[in-house]
Design an enzyme around this catalytic site. Structure first.
Site, PDB file in Angstrom:
ATOM      1  N   TRP A  80       0.815  -1.212   0.000  1.00  0.00           N
ATOM      2  CA  TRP A  80       0.000   0.000   0.000  1.00  0.00           C
ATOM      3  C   TRP A  80       0.852   1.266   0.000  1.00  0.00           C
ATOM      4  CZ3 TRP A  80      -4.481  -0.415  -1.895  1.00  0.00           C
ATOM      5  CH2 TRP A  80      -5.180  -1.616  -1.765  1.00  0.00           C
TER       6      TRP A  80
ATOM      7  N   ASP B  57      -1.509   6.510   6.754  1.00  0.00           N
ATOM      8  CA  ASP B  57      -2.611   5.635   6.368  1.00  0.00           C
ATOM      9  C   ASP B  57      -2.751   4.599   7.476  1.00  0.00           C
ATOM     10  OD1 ASP B  57      -4.324   3.715   5.371  1.00  0.00           O
ATOM     11  OD2 ASP B  57      -3.334   3.539   3.429  1.00  0.00           O
TER      12      ASP B  57
ATOM     13  N   LYS C  42     -12.461  -2.008   7.874  1.00  0.00           N
ATOM     14  CA  LYS C  42     -11.706  -2.994   8.629  1.00  0.00           C
ATOM     15  C   LYS C  42     -12.008  -2.885  10.131  1.00  0.00           C
ATOM     16  CE  LYS C  42      -8.136  -2.603   5.089  1.00  0.00           C
ATOM     17  NZ  LYS C  42      -8.415  -3.826   4.339  1.00  0.00           N
TER      18      LYS C  42
END
Length: 376
Positions: free
Chosen positions: A105, A180, A204
């Protein structure tokens, strides 16, 4: 259902059952409106109350300082890879933005920034080691003293790499840290005051897919450069000025996230959920360590994630895709789902987000021991 399904999905992920039951009870008639929360105006007093309470509860959970704004944005966390470039590089294309790369990511974030024309400086990159948590010493990190920001991913969902603590003291003075935190937000304590921006996709640890939480220090709301013309729906300043209501927000996702925040507060807040998460991870890592090499986690111990645990099954010294497929199949037969590893790395991955019960980890660990006894 004769027995529970233990959902180890990396996202969209398991939600607290009590939260789903609460939403179910209000689905057809929210707050005596005679309508679902999905059917009322986002500018109604009923939804305004939802929006305000959701923000207030998140602020309370994380002790968010008063000089930070909380935004509820669309587009998923990946859209924020562009948003931070559009909003946070006052020097335009001549000013560097620093990126710490520890997994897939953060790699994608770098690619997005470069694609927009940003001047990217990679502070460190663990790709050569397969992103296995072999993070070089901070003394070897190459920061830009005039960087617009330092970006990192706190928990790499695919590779299972999580920072035990970010080295804020090494960041050059005055450079804001952008994080993030999609896959571990609200899973452990966080000193928000150390960050310029925290963002996290909801699917999540927060709620359903469709909303991204952004926590931003107020002084960073006016740093845009004409080099990066910002789409209005990604403009932090406009979003903050309009309480996240400039564009029709994902109302149901915000509502359900708010129910999750209230649930977390009710069970004891961040301290309680941290202990819960630590125990779940310990149970599975213990099963891996006791398997005499049958199961192997590729991540260095210091950077092993508590949220996403990847592992491989070994036979005759090599990873065995046949045994891994059998493991996933037999686990599903025992109502343990979504254990197949990410397609880019293979193997098995167990995601242990906040709402997953300890019983799920215990059941998986017991099955791992039994499976190893048959096939090792």
């Amino acid at each position: 259902m004769t027995s529970p399904v233990y959902n180890f999905s990396a996202g969209p992920a398991v939600l607290f059952r009590s939260v789903l039951e609460k939403a179910q009870s209000e689905l057809l008639d929210f707050a005596n409106t005679g309508s679902s929360v999905m059917e009322i105006s986002h500018r109604s007093k009923e939804f305004e109350r939802v929006n305000d309470e959701t923000e207030a509860d998140l602020r309370a959970l994380y002790n968010v300082p008063d000089n930070y704004k909380i935004l509820f944005m669309q587009g998923g966390a990946t859209a924020q890879f562009s948003a931070v470039v559009y909003n946070l590089i006052p020097g335009g294309k001549s000013q560097p933005a620093d990126y710490v790369v520890t997994g897939a990511w953060s790699e994608k974030a770098v690619a997005e920034a470069k694609g927009l024309g940003a001047k990217v400086n990679v502070v460190c990159n663990t790709k050569a080691s397969g992103h296995n948590g072999s993070v070089p010493p901070v003394s070897e990190w190459k920061f830009s003293p005039d960087a617009a920001f330092v970006f990192y991913v706190d928990n790499e969902t695919i590779h299972g790499v999580e920072f035990p603590e970010f080295p804020f003291d090494a960041v050059p003075a005055g450079v804001p840290v952008v994080c993030d935190m999609s896959s571990n937000i609200l899973s452990r304590p966080c000193d928000v005051s150390k960050y310029g921006v925290i963002f996290a996709g909801a699917q999540k640890n927060i709620g359903p897919a469709g909303v991204t939480v952004v926590i931003i220090r107020e002084d960073l709301l006016s740093r845009k450069s004409p080099d990066f013309p910002c789409p209005v729906c990604l403009d932090y300043k406009i979003c903050a000025a309009n309480k996240s209501l400039y564009n029709t927000p994902p109302t149901f996702a915000i509502y359900l996230s708010g129910l999750v925040f209230k649930h977390l507060i009710a069970i004891g807040g961040i301290g309680a959920i941290t202990a819960h998460n630590n125990r779940k991870a310990e149970v599975l890592y213990d099963a891996i360590e006791k398997s005499s090499g049958f199961y192997r986690c590729p991540v260095q111990p210091a950077y092993r994630s508590r949220m996403n645990l990847p592992f491989r099954i070994y036979k005759d010294g090599q990873p065995s895709e046949a045994l891994e497929s059998l493991f996933v199949k037999e686990a599903e037969a025992r109502r343990m789902s979504q254990l197949k590893g990410h397609r880019s790395v293979g193997g098995i991955r167990a995601s242990l987000y906040n709402a997953l019960p300890l019983e799920a980890s215990a059941a998986l660990a017991a099955f791992m021991t039994e499976f190893a006894g048959k096939h090792a």
